[in-house]
Design a protein around this motif. Structure first.
Motif: not given
Length: 484
Positions: A56-64, A387-394, A437-442
């Protein structure tokens, strides 16, 4: 672009959905209660159950980036695919009743309040129109970033980003080099500035829902936030002056000449204040009344808070002239995308949370060992960086939940005995959401608006070059000063 016709459709659609859902639940309540029961034991889960979350998270990172057209039209189906890929075998192996119970808990206790807050802040802030235009000098830009960073903890990183990004772009649309202004805006307004209240950033609101006091973050994250702002604002000013000087005396023709500033849609300001009040009251008012939602206990104050937030959003739609939202470029797509994607994230996150709650008795034992020393005490610096590094991609909201539970999941203990650990988790999730760009919704909302307004924004990895070069040294300073 929102229209009055779209607004008129929205209210009946929402009302019809709620009525149909309530009728179904009421009519089948005895049958559902006989089926939905029990819980899944995290000690029995292997890490293989986390695969749908990774997908799921890989799709959010790659597909857009790899398939933007497909993603734009089918992201909801992608989220549903990964959720189904988990739920079907999960229910078969562990039983339909326990699996359904875990899904209902994730929806009622975490997903619905999370989306309601985002929806309300997004809707109300979208009705506030900043008129006029400033000249985007280094001093003016620095002042706008400072104001935005302060505003982010009051109306949320989403609200502050949506209110200020368009005025900031207009102020700099005559400059040839302006992408760095938006990059620092994402750093400070869309992420770091939202670290002081649960209204500021989704991870902190999820912590509030878990029992973290409303003002705890303000008192415990203020030092880290102060250090970052004290470094980044002067750094931006110096960098912006350098770019500004390079442009010489022949900038581009100004498509939006300078004009006095003004605010329209002021009726929304009291609504924002009421939203803040609703959050505060839900944290302090404890009537002791709870509702049993198929095994999940839902408090009266939580119901009252979410209903109040929805009503405030609908009032904003009713009283705000459509012209203001149109001039703001307001559109439902960002919040629609967030709602659908996070539905998939929260579902696929269930096994990971259960495994982490099992602690040393579960499949996450090596991770538990990594964040603790030989005596079993937590290592705040490790929590901060993981927490931070995973937050930046997940995405930082579910990542916060994972490490919150890894640290014990007891808000009372985390706020006192393990206060430095909770501060590390909170700071890592909020601050390092700015790394991609995907680390936070805004972040993605701001990127989309900037590109549509003609700003030549960096690519996904180009932005990471900026963020890692600027932010990683800042986070190292925070670690040394506050977490070691």
């Amino acid at each position: 672009m929102i229209t009055r016709r779209a607004e008129r459709r929205l209210l009946p659609q929402l009302a019809a959905f709620v009525i149909v859902l309530a009728a179904v639940l009421y009519g089948f309540d005895p049958l559902l209660r006989g089926v939905i029961s029990g819980h899944v034991d995290g000690q029995e889960l292997s890490v293989a159950w986390v695969a749908p979350l990774v997908g799921m998270l890989g799709s959010i990172a790659i597909l857009p980036l790899a398939a933007p057209h497909f993603w734009h039209h089918h992201y909801g189906k992608v989220a549903a695919f990964w959720a189904a890929l988990l739920l079907i075998p999960f229910g078969f192996v562990h039983g339909v009743g326990p699996a359904a119970s875990e899904v209902i808990h994730a929806a009622v206790a975490e997903y619905v309040p999370f989306v309601v807050l985002l929806f309300t802040l997004f809707t109300i802030s979208g009705g506030v129109l900043v008129r006029g235009n400033l000249h985007g000098s280094p001093a003016v830009n620095t002042a706008l970033l400072a104001v935005g960073a302060l505003l982010a903890s009051v109306i949320g990183t989403t609200g502050a980003s949506m209110v200020l990004i368009r005025p900031l772009i207009r102020a700099n649309d005559q400059r040839r080099c302006n992408a760095h202004v938006v990059v620092f805006f994402i750093f400070l307004v869309s992420n770091i500035g939202g670290s002081l209240t649960p209204l500021g950033d989704p991870p902190l609101f999820l912590g509030f829902l878990q029992g973290v006091d409303f003002f705890w973050t303000a008192t415990h994250l203020a030092p880290q936030t102060g250090v970052l702002v004290a470094i980044l604002l002067p750094l931006f000013y110096v960098l912006d002056r350098w770019f500004y000087a390079r442009e010489g005396f022949s900038p581009k023709p100004d498509p939006s000449p300078d004009s006095p500033l003004g605010l329209s849609g002021l009726r929304n300001i009291p609504l924002l204040a009421c939203a803040v009040a609703a959050i505060l009251v839900s944290g302090f008012w404890k009537p002791g009344i709870e509702f049993d939602v198929y095994g999940t206990h839902l408090s009266l104050q939580a119901v009252a808070r979410d209903v109040t937030l929805i009503v405030l959003a609908l009032i904003s739609l009713k009283i705000t002239p459509t012209e203001y939202r149109e001039r703001n470029g307001f559109d439902w797509e960002p919040i629609r995308e967030v709602a659908k994607l996070f539905a998939g994230i929260f579902v696929t996150l269930i096994p990971a949370l259960l495994i982490l709650k099992a602690g040393m008795n579960g499949a996450a034992a090596p991770l538990v060992a990594l964040v603790s020393d030989e005596a079993g005490a937590p290592r705040p610096a490790v929590y901060f960086w993981l927490t931070g590094l995973l937050s930046s991609v997940l995405d930082n909201a579910p990542t916060y939940l994972v490490f919150f539970n890894l640290a014990g999941g007891d808000a009372a203990e985390l706020m006192t005995v393990k206060a430095k650990t909770l501060a590390a988790i909170s700071g890592g999730a909020v601050f390092m959401g700015a790394l991609t760009y995907i680390g936070n919704a805004p972040n993605f909302m701001v990127l989309s608006i900037a590109r549509n307004r003609g700003v030549e924004m960096p690519s996904f990895f180009g932005y990471m070059a900026w963020s890692f070069a600027v932010l990683i040294p800042c986070f190292a300073v925070v670690t040394l000063l506050t977490l070691i």
